[in-house]
Design an enzyme around this catalytic site. Sequence first.
Site, PDB file in Angstrom:
ATOM      1  N   LYS A  71       0.799  -1.232   0.000  1.00  0.00           N
ATOM      2  CA  LYS A  71       0.000   0.000   0.000  1.00  0.00           C
ATOM      3  C   LYS A  71       0.834   1.286   0.000  1.00  0.00           C
ATOM      4  CE  LYS A  71      -4.223  -1.878   1.990  1.00  0.00           C
ATOM      5  NZ  LYS A  71      -5.248  -1.760   3.043  1.00  0.00           N
ATOM      6  N   ASP A 107     -10.181   2.849   1.957  1.00  0.00           N
ATOM      7  CA  ASP A 107     -10.391   2.088   3.202  1.00  0.00           C
ATOM      8  C   ASP A 107     -11.172   2.898   4.243  1.00  0.00           C
ATOM      9  OD1 ASP A 107      -9.212  -0.328   2.505  1.00  0.00           O
ATOM     10  OD2 ASP A 107      -7.230   0.240   3.262  1.00  0.00           O
TER      11      ASP A 107
END
Length: 285
Positions: A71, A107
């Site tokens: 990420k 997210d």
Amino acid sequence: MPKDFTSELVACLGDPVRENPTGVMQNAAFRALGLQWQYLTIEVTPANLGDAIVGVRALGLRGANFTIPHKVAVMQHLDRVAPDAALIGAVNTVRREGDLLIGENTDGKGFLRGLRLDAGIDPAGKNAVVLGAGGAARAIVTELALAGAAGILVVNRTPERGESMVSELAGRTGAPIRFETWPASFRVPPDTDLLVNATSIGLYPEVTARPPVDWSEASGRLLVCDVVPNPPETRFLQEARDRRLQVLDGLSMLVHQGAIGFQMWTGLDAPVDVMQQALREAFAP
Ligand code: NDP
């Protein structure tokens, strides 16, 4: 009548990635809308990340998800990173603008959408406790701060990681974010409205593990959330249910972050009910 035998592709790249259920819900969503699209789940090691992104470009993928451990590392390979993903410091979703690859982070937005739509809670003016200081916690703390939470307490096992995350995010957002090192058992303060397990404790295969929490002073209005998607019913949420507290599981965040990604890739509203149902079936005992 000419036929088109090709598919538009989206992929999830991670390592490990075999237990990641995102493909189940995205493929169900593509089928439900009659799209000739496919979502692939592909193991990519850190050493191969750069080549994999060259492949994403060469194969003309319409989008991608990046998960553990990519990420942060993925950001250097992209053409642009959206401002809120830059604020969080991580990218979980990549979309295309023509030939350009743009990094986004869905997210925390997915978590907040779940809070509002599935639990009926607006985080503005609420006191939140977030357990953990990894990637999921960073995204959630940032979005709670941007949504106007009254106070955010971050609790983490490793103080250096927690302290640096809190000073960075408090500085960037200007929000009242504090840090505490996780004691042997963390006592939930009575004024807490929202308690989030943003650690990986309880994630498959460690399904009997639970974050050490003392509930003795917790208020009856507390909403208890877990980000762990597999299994959806964690020991942590079971403990909260035993105390008759409202809970929100990790599938809520997973579905809503995926729905935001689906919309970015296809330009269409995601069939959230279909995605939820596909995941519930995949996790049915
Ligand atoms: P990271 O590895 O970045 O962070 C893990 C965090 O968990 C750290 O704060 C770490 O603390 C803490 N932790 C792990 N084990 C323990 C332990 N035994 N005791 C105390 N603390 C512990 O992971 P991510 O933030 O990327 O992922 C965390 C969870 O979020 C995973 O379960 C993942 O599946 C889930 N997730 C769910 C999503 C969803 O859509 N539902 C989306 C993204 C993630 P320390 O710093 O001390 O090591």
